[in-house]
Design a protein around this motif. Structure first.
Motif, PDB file in Angstrom:
ATOM      1  N   GLY A  32      -5.699  18.639 -13.557  1.00 15.63           N
ATOM      2  CA  GLY A  32      -5.876  17.648 -12.497  1.00 15.63           C
ATOM      3  C   GLY A  32      -6.192  16.255 -13.024  1.00 15.63           C
ATOM      4  O   GLY A  32      -6.103  15.976 -14.226  1.00 15.63           O
ATOM      5  N   THR A  33      -6.579  15.373 -12.103  1.00 17.68           N
ATOM      6  CA  THR A  33      -6.903  13.993 -12.470  1.00 17.68           C
ATOM      7  C   THR A  33      -8.179  13.946 -13.283  1.00 17.68           C
ATOM      8  O   THR A  33      -9.076  14.780 -13.120  1.00 17.68           O
ATOM      9  CB  THR A  33      -7.040  13.117 -11.203  1.00 17.68           C
ATOM     10  OG1 THR A  33      -7.294  11.767 -11.587  1.00 17.68           O
ATOM     11  CG2 THR A  33      -8.183  13.592 -10.329  1.00 17.68           C
ATOM     12  N   ASP A  34      -8.270  12.961 -14.168  1.00 20.64           N
ATOM     13  CA  ASP A  34      -9.390  12.896 -15.103  1.00 20.64           C
ATOM     14  C   ASP A  34     -10.517  11.977 -14.650  1.00 20.64           C
ATOM     15  O   ASP A  34     -11.370  11.584 -15.443  1.00 20.64           O
ATOM     16  CB  ASP A  34      -8.903  12.457 -16.485  1.00 20.64           C
ATOM     17  CG  ASP A  34      -8.278  11.061 -16.462  1.00 20.64           C
ATOM     18  OD1 ASP A  34      -8.192  10.439 -15.383  1.00 20.64           O
ATOM     19  OD2 ASP A  34      -7.871  10.588 -17.547  1.00 20.64           O
ATOM     20  N   HIS A  35     -10.540  11.612 -13.356  1.00 26.10           N
ATOM     21  CA  HIS A  35     -11.609  10.734 -12.879  1.00 26.10           C
ATOM     22  C   HIS A  35     -11.787  10.876 -11.374  1.00 26.10           C
ATOM     23  O   HIS A  35     -10.936  11.432 -10.670  1.00 26.10           O
ATOM     24  CB  HIS A  35     -11.301   9.272 -13.221  1.00 26.10           C
ATOM     25  CG  HIS A  35     -10.074   8.744 -12.522  1.00 26.10           C
ATOM     26  ND1 HIS A  35      -8.804   8.903 -13.040  1.00 26.10           N
ATOM     27  CD2 HIS A  35      -9.921   8.077 -11.351  1.00 26.10           C
ATOM     28  CE1 HIS A  35      -7.927   8.352 -12.219  1.00 26.10           C
ATOM     29  NE2 HIS A  35      -8.579   7.846 -11.179  1.00 26.10           N
ATOM     30  N   LEU A  36     -12.899  10.350 -10.897  1.00 26.22           N
ATOM     31  CA  LEU A  36     -13.164  10.194  -9.474  1.00 26.22           C
ATOM     32  C   LEU A  36     -13.134   8.704  -9.147  1.00 26.22           C
ATOM     33  O   LEU A  36     -13.422   7.863 -10.005  1.00 26.22           O
ATOM     34  CB  LEU A  36     -14.544  10.757  -9.110  1.00 26.22           C
ATOM     35  CG  LEU A  36     -14.804  12.230  -9.412  1.00 26.22           C
ATOM     36  CD1 LEU A  36     -16.296  12.530  -9.258  1.00 26.22           C
ATOM     37  CD2 LEU A  36     -13.972  13.119  -8.498  1.00 26.22           C
ATOM     38  N   THR A  37     -12.804   8.359  -7.908  1.00 30.69           N
ATOM     39  CA  THR A  37     -12.801   6.960  -7.486  1.00 30.69           C
ATOM     40  C   THR A  37     -13.723   6.796  -6.289  1.00 30.69           C
ATOM     41  O   THR A  37     -13.606   7.519  -5.294  1.00 30.69           O
ATOM     42  CB  THR A  37     -11.381   6.494  -7.109  1.00 30.69           C
ATOM     43  OG1 THR A  37     -10.520   6.640  -8.247  1.00 30.69           O
ATOM     44  CG2 THR A  37     -11.406   5.034  -6.679  1.00 30.69           C
ATOM     45  N   LEU A  38     -14.634   5.838  -6.391  1.00 31.48           N
ATOM     46  CA  LEU A  38     -15.503   5.464  -5.276  1.00 31.48           C
ATOM     47  C   LEU A  38     -15.095   4.075  -4.815  1.00 31.48           C
ATOM     48  O   LEU A  38     -15.011   3.141  -5.621  1.00 31.48           O
ATOM     49  CB  LEU A  38     -16.977   5.462  -5.701  1.00 31.48           C
ATOM     50  CG  LEU A  38     -17.506   6.737  -6.376  1.00 31.48           C
ATOM     51  CD1 LEU A  38     -18.985   6.584  -6.710  1.00 31.48           C
ATOM     52  CD2 LEU A  38     -17.271   7.957  -5.505  1.00 31.48           C
ATOM     53  N   ASN A  39     -14.813   3.942  -3.517  1.00 33.92           N
ATOM     54  CA  ASN A  39     -14.343   2.657  -2.993  1.00 33.92           C
ATOM     55  C   ASN A  39     -14.673   2.543  -1.512  1.00 33.92           C
ATOM     56  O   ASN A  39     -15.386   3.377  -0.949  1.00 33.92           O
ATOM     57  CB  ASN A  39     -12.836   2.514  -3.237  1.00 33.92           C
ATOM     58  CG  ASN A  39     -12.053   3.709  -2.704  1.00 33.92           C
ATOM     59  OD1 ASN A  39     -12.482   4.387  -1.760  1.00 33.92           O
ATOM     60  ND2 ASN A  39     -10.898   3.979  -3.303  1.00 33.92           N
ATOM     61  N   THR A  40     -14.134   1.501  -0.883  1.00 31.15           N
ATOM     62  CA  THR A  40     -14.430   1.298   0.533  1.00 31.15           C
ATOM     63  C   THR A  40     -13.878   2.423   1.397  1.00 31.15           C
ATOM     64  O   THR A  40     -14.426   2.728   2.453  1.00 31.15           O
ATOM     65  CB  THR A  40     -13.853  -0.047   1.011  1.00 31.15           C
ATOM     66  OG1 THR A  40     -12.451  -0.107   0.680  1.00 31.15           O
ATOM     67  CG2 THR A  40     -14.570  -1.216   0.347  1.00 31.15           C
ATOM     68  N   ALA A  41     -12.772   3.061   0.958  1.00 30.71           N
ATOM     69  CA  ALA A  41     -12.168   4.128   1.757  1.00 30.71           C
ATOM     70  C   ALA A  41     -13.090   5.325   1.908  1.00 30.71           C
ATOM     71  O   ALA A  41     -13.086   5.991   2.948  1.00 30.71           O
ATOM     72  CB  ALA A  41     -10.837   4.560   1.131  1.00 30.71           C
ATOM     73  N   ASN A  42     -13.894   5.629   0.881  1.00 33.18           N
ATOM     74  CA  ASN A  42     -14.833   6.759   0.981  1.00 33.18           C
ATOM     75  C   ASN A  42     -16.286   6.294   1.047  1.00 33.18           C
ATOM     76  O   ASN A  42     -17.208   7.078   0.799  1.00 33.18           O
ATOM     77  CB  ASN A  42     -14.632   7.751  -0.171  1.00 33.18           C
ATOM     78  CG  ASN A  42     -14.695   7.100  -1.542  1.00 33.18           C
ATOM     79  OD1 ASN A  42     -15.425   6.137  -1.761  1.00 33.18           O
ATOM     80  ND2 ASN A  42     -13.921   7.633  -2.484  1.00 33.18           N
ATOM     81  N   ASN A  43     -16.450   4.995   1.379  1.00 33.80           N
ATOM     82  CA  ASN A  43     -17.784   4.403   1.514  1.00 33.80           C
ATOM     83  C   ASN A  43     -18.599   4.580   0.238  1.00 33.80           C
ATOM     84  O   ASN A  43     -19.814   4.732   0.258  1.00 33.80           O
ATOM     85  CB  ASN A  43     -18.539   4.994   2.704  1.00 33.80           C
ATOM     86  CG  ASN A  43     -19.695   4.120   3.151  1.00 33.80           C
ATOM     87  OD1 ASN A  43     -19.675   2.902   2.947  1.00 33.80           O
ATOM     88  ND2 ASN A  43     -20.716   4.716   3.742  1.00 33.80           N
ATOM     89  N   PHE A  44     -17.919   4.538  -0.885  1.00 37.61           N
ATOM     90  CA  PHE A  44     -18.539   4.580  -2.209  1.00 37.61           C
ATOM     91  C   PHE A  44     -19.343   5.852  -2.465  1.00 37.61           C
ATOM     92  O   PHE A  44     -20.371   5.817  -3.135  1.00 37.61           O
ATOM     93  CB  PHE A  44     -19.395   3.334  -2.451  1.00 37.61           C
ATOM     94  CG  PHE A  44     -18.564   2.087  -2.616  1.00 37.61           C
ATOM     95  CD1 PHE A  44     -18.076   1.730  -3.862  1.00 37.61           C
ATOM     96  CD2 PHE A  44     -18.251   1.294  -1.520  1.00 37.61           C
ATOM     97  CE1 PHE A  44     -17.288   0.596  -4.022  1.00 37.61           C
ATOM     98  CE2 PHE A  44     -17.467   0.154  -1.669  1.00 37.61           C
ATOM     99  CZ  PHE A  44     -16.987  -0.192  -2.926  1.00 37.61           C
ATOM    100  N   HIS A  45     -18.863   6.982  -1.939  1.00 37.30           N
ATOM    101  CA  HIS A  45     -19.452   8.269  -2.318  1.00 37.30           C
ATOM    102  C   HIS A  45     -18.436   9.371  -2.057  1.00 37.30           C
ATOM    103  O   HIS A  45     -17.554   9.240  -1.208  1.00 37.30           O
ATOM    104  CB  HIS A  45     -20.771   8.534  -1.586  1.00 37.30           C
ATOM    105  CG  HIS A  45     -20.616   8.781  -0.112  1.00 37.30           C
ATOM    106  ND1 HIS A  45     -20.378  10.028   0.412  1.00 37.30           N
ATOM    107  CD2 HIS A  45     -20.661   7.927   0.946  1.00 37.30           C
ATOM    108  CE1 HIS A  45     -20.299   9.938   1.729  1.00 37.30           C
ATOM    109  NE2 HIS A  45     -20.450   8.673   2.079  1.00 37.30           N
TER     110      HIS A  45
END
Length: 268
Positions: A77-90
């Motif tokens: 799978g992907t090697d990272h997580l992304t926190l941004n406005t779409a998931n309210n940074f969590h």
């Protein structure tokens, strides 16, 4: 996984996947002074829109891979997580129990290349278990040396000998574009992300440092003489500075300087 399925896997010689624990991985809590509100974002203080790329490593130092936000035992799978406005940074992340680090980089949203903040793995370790309350990331704002400055708090057309000057330490992030086409902005570096500051005169005849100064600045009185008619002041401190690739930062020494001609013919 049902017991029957586990037994079937064991009978076939396959190792059943480890049980997973769901924990909330969230960005640092930051304070917006202008709005008076608490925000959950990477850094803050009037910077550009941003997102956080989180690299999770297990106790062996191996990068954890995900299918969405769920541990991928196939390591495909992907090697990272992304926190941004779409998931309210969590994100609610499913991981096997164990010890992990959560190294992360904060980049601008428009280009994705301007490093605004960084969270080293050593400061972002967590033991994940059924009792885990969650993971709150810890980031540091990344200083742009070229854009930062030691400067007077007001324009100076002339600096007569004996004049007192308030020098400000302007510590900022790199310029980052805004999505609506407005001029790029910088973020102010919190003083907590700067080391103690040492101020020095270029020479003893330049003037007088009025006190030790601080992470905000220092008060200086200009003097000068016939052989030295320039006020030179340096500020040396440690800050988080981006590496060449712009994907990480390290705690490095930084020196900023100020220079202003002294008018020896007049007095304040």
């Amino acid at each position: 996984m049902p017991l029957a399925s586990l037994l079937l896997l064991a009978a076939c010689g396959q190792t059943p996947p480890p049980p997973l624990v769901v924990v909330n991985v969230a960005a640092p809590i930051t304070f917006n002074d202008s709005a008076g509100t608490v925000l959950t974002q990477g850094i803050t203080l009037n910077g550009a829109d941003q997102h956080i790329t989180v690299t999770v490593r297990d106790a062996r130092g191996q990068v954890v891979r995900f299918n969405g936000a769920t541990f991928d035992p196939t390591a495909q799978g992907t090697d990272h997580l992304t926190l941004n406005t779409a998931n309210n940074f969590h994100q609610a992340v499913a991981l096997p129990q164990g010890t992990y680090t959560f190294e992360h980089a904060v980049h601008d949203d428009v280009t994705g290349h301007v490093l605004l903040g960084y969270g080293p793995a050593g400061e972002n370790a967590a033991v994940i278990s059924a009792a885990s309350a969650g993971v709150r990331l810890k980031s540091h704002a990344v200083l742009d040396v070229a854009g930062s400055a030691l400067q007077s708090d007001r324009p100076i057309a002339s600096l007569p000998s004996g004049t007192t000057v308030n020098l400000q330490l302007r510590a900022v992030t790199a310029l980052a574009s805004l999505p609506d086409g407005r001029p790029p902005v910088v973020g102010v570096i919190p003083t907590s992300d700067l080391g103690p500051v040492t101020y020095e005169l270029g020479s003893s005849t330049d003037g007088t440092l009025n006190g030790a100064g601080s992470r905000v600045g220092i008060n200086v009185t200009a003097r000068g003489d016939a052989t030295d008619a320039t006020l030179n002041v340096s500020a040396t401190f440690h800050a988080w500075v981006a590496d060449a690739a712009g994907q990480a930062a390290s705690w490095q020494p930084v020196t900023l300087t100020y220079a202003q001609a002294i008018d020896l013919g007049t007095a304040p």
